[in-house]
Design a protein around this motif. Structure first.
Motif, mmCIF file in Angstrom:
data_model
loop_
_atom_site.group_PDB
_atom_site.id
_atom_site.type_symbol
_atom_site.label_atom_id
_atom_site.label_comp_id
_atom_site.label_asym_id
_atom_site.label_seq_id
_atom_site.Cartn_x
_atom_site.Cartn_y
_atom_site.Cartn_z
ATOM 1 N N SER A 31 -31.548 -23.397 -0.717
ATOM 2 C CA SER A 31 -30.417 -23.300 0.212
ATOM 3 C C SER A 31 -29.891 -24.660 0.681
ATOM 4 O O SER A 31 -28.670 -24.819 0.824
ATOM 5 C CB SER A 31 -30.784 -22.421 1.408
ATOM 6 N N PRO A 32 -30.755 -25.669 0.893
ATOM 7 C CA PRO A 32 -30.207 -26.995 1.247
ATOM 8 C C PRO A 32 -29.324 -27.570 0.138
ATOM 9 O O PRO A 32 -28.293 -28.191 0.420
ATOM 10 C CB PRO A 32 -31.464 -27.846 1.454
ATOM 11 N N PHE A 34 -27.667 -25.733 -2.067
ATOM 12 C CA PHE A 34 -26.456 -24.917 -2.023
ATOM 13 C C PHE A 34 -25.470 -25.511 -1.017
ATOM 14 O O PHE A 34 -24.275 -25.648 -1.306
ATOM 15 C CB PHE A 34 -26.796 -23.482 -1.604
ATOM 16 N N LEU A 35 -25.983 -25.850 0.153
ATOM 17 C CA LEU A 35 -25.126 -26.374 1.219
ATOM 18 C C LEU A 35 -24.530 -27.719 0.858
ATOM 19 O O LEU A 35 -23.323 -27.952 1.039
ATOM 20 C CB LEU A 35 -25.934 -26.495 2.518
ATOM 21 N N ILE A 36 -25.352 -28.616 0.311
ATOM 22 C CA ILE A 36 -24.885 -29.952 -0.065
ATOM 23 C C ILE A 36 -23.814 -29.873 -1.143
ATOM 24 O O ILE A 36 -22.775 -30.543 -1.065
ATOM 25 C CB ILE A 36 -26.070 -30.826 -0.551
ATOM 26 N N ALA A 38 -21.898 -27.289 -1.898
ATOM 27 C CA ALA A 38 -20.707 -26.633 -1.342
ATOM 28 C C ALA A 38 -19.858 -27.638 -0.561
ATOM 29 O O ALA A 38 -18.621 -27.672 -0.704
ATOM 30 C CB ALA A 38 -21.120 -25.477 -0.436
ATOM 31 N N ILE A 39 -20.506 -28.465 0.251
ATOM 32 C CA ILE A 39 -19.782 -29.474 1.030
ATOM 33 C C ILE A 39 -19.131 -30.504 0.110
ATOM 34 O O ILE A 39 -17.971 -30.892 0.311
ATOM 35 C CB ILE A 39 -20.733 -30.176 2.026
ATOM 36 N N LYS A 42 -16.066 -29.065 -1.619
ATOM 37 C CA LYS A 42 -14.971 -28.904 -0.650
ATOM 38 C C LYS A 42 -14.360 -30.245 -0.289
ATOM 39 O O LYS A 42 -13.128 -30.379 -0.171
ATOM 40 C CB LYS A 42 -15.502 -28.205 0.609
#
Length: 212
Positions: A31-32, A34-36, A38-39, A42
């Motif tokens: 999940s970390p 995934f977040l990195i 995704a950011i 974007k």
């Protein structure tokens, strides 16, 4: 024959349990990342984070596959294309979406493709049951619609994030070799073979060789 059928049934049942547990753990642990990612996607161009595409699943049932978007929004929104082979997909055919150096691939996309990070959202596909951790890679519908009867046999099982063909050439082998390897896997699939494919895949991803 009965014992063989029972063994195969037990294999599929245990495989689904492994898929659920494995994909859930992967989503939590990763999940970390995934977040990195995704950011980063974007921030680079402000476009959508997840790329969705229809693929052929088990028994040729269409489903939507998830990936991190690695190409520009303008390109990923285009239709996949049409194929008009009448006697099956040619053995010499090699599907090449695009190379890592293609200008249509974003900077973030080039990196996540090299290490197959763009494929991570497919753990969600595994969790909900569209895919398995191990199995033939799901092909796009315009290609499977041209499959011969023999080629359709690779659609008999649930597609996977990685498979026997991927550890024996990945995206560099032609369609004929991919079909041969996938049918070989379907015929011989066992828990031990799945374990071998899993660890070989981990090594190939770390080495950044080819793309899933």
């Amino acid at each position: 024959m009965l014992m063989s059928k029972l063994v195969r049934t037990g294999y599929y049942s245990s495989k689904r349990i492994v898929d659920i547990i494995g994909s859930f753990i992967a989503i939590v642990l990763l999940s970390p990342i995934f977040l990195i990612v995704a950011i980063a996607i974007k921030l680079e161009d402000g476009g959508t984070i997840i790329f969705k595409q229809e693929r052929s699943g088990e028994n040729d049932t269409p489903f939507v596959i998830y990936k991190f978007r690695s190409m520009t929004e303008r390109v990923t929104s285009r239709p996949t294309g049409e194929y008009t082979w009448e006697n099956g997909v040619p053995d010499t055919f090699v599907f090449k979406d695009t190379g890592e150096q293609d200008t249509r691939v974003t900077q973030v996309g080039s990196f996540i493709r090299k290490y197959s990070i763009d494929e991570l959202p497919q753990f969600v596909n595994v969790l909900v049951g569209n895919m398995s951790l191990i199995g033939p890679r799901p092909e796009i519908v315009p290609i499977t619609s041209c499959y011969s009867e023999k080629q359709k046999q690779r659609l008999m099982v649930k597609p996977g994030i990685t498979g026997w063909a991927q550890i024996n050439g990945r995206s560099d082998i032609n369609n004929g070799e991919k079909i041969r390897l996938d049918l070989e896997y379907i015929e011989k699939q066992t828990a031990l073979l799945d374990i071998v494919i899993f660890f070989k895949t981990v090594w190939l991803v770390i080495a950044g060789k080819g793309s899933v």
